[in-house]
Design a protein around this motif. Sequence first.
Motif, PDB file in Angstrom:
ATOM      1  N   THR A 105       0.818  -1.220   0.000  1.00 30.64           N
ATOM      2  CA  THR A 105       0.000   0.000   0.000  1.00 30.64           C
ATOM      3  C   THR A 105       0.849   1.267   0.000  1.00 30.64           C
ATOM      4  O   THR A 105       0.315   2.373   0.034  1.00 30.64           O
TER       5      THR A 105
ATOM      6  N   TYR B  19      -0.100   1.818   8.075  1.00 29.53           N
ATOM      7  CA  TYR B  19      -1.032   0.811   7.569  1.00 29.53           C
ATOM      8  C   TYR B  19      -1.942   0.320   8.694  1.00 29.53           C
ATOM      9  O   TYR B  19      -3.159   0.243   8.533  1.00 29.53           O
TER      10      TYR B  19
ATOM     11  N   ARG C 206      -9.244   1.976   3.915  1.00 30.12           N
ATOM     12  CA  ARG C 206      -9.138   3.073   2.944  1.00 30.12           C
ATOM     13  C   ARG C 206     -10.490   3.674   2.655  1.00 30.12           C
ATOM     14  O   ARG C 206     -11.489   2.985   2.592  1.00 30.12           O
TER      15      ARG C 206
END
Length: 176
Positions: A114, A121, A130
């Motif tokens: 990512t 994260y 997200r």
Amino acid sequence: MRDAQGETPMAKAKSKENEYEDIPGTFVFNAERSRQGYGINMFCMSLMKDANRKAFKANEAEYLKQYPLTPQQTDAIIKRDYNRMLELGGNIYFTAKLGATDGHSFRHLAAVMTGSTQEDYAAMMLAGGRSVEGNRSKSGKYGKPAKSARPKRAKPKRAKSKSAPKAKSKSSKKRK
């Protein structure tokens, strides 16, 4: 309508041309990707055995020659480009074995994939993941969810009334 044998033919399924391919950064592991990634996945599964991990780490390029890999797949493995491996048919759970062979946790791999740190994260995932804004569609076809796709508010349940019990029917009396 019946065919020459007198049977009703089945309706053909409507093709949606894999609509999920329109989701940015998403490589769904479907039958097509499974066939495409057979070599990647068999290589990654081989890493479950200690002797194979040692042989791979001793000479990665030579070890990979045992598997039916395209040059692009070999390159993605050597470079540890996990997103590219998924795009080329790798299964996330199998490719994680390569990361483990290198001493990395799944959290580390997810952060790399990512483009963030492990801490960022983890914070993103703990905050709900997200945002869908900007991540819904490559083509713009799915820019905003349809009204019908929005969750409806649940109606409160009514309390049951405490009325007199219903009388037994004639059929229930006969069973006694």
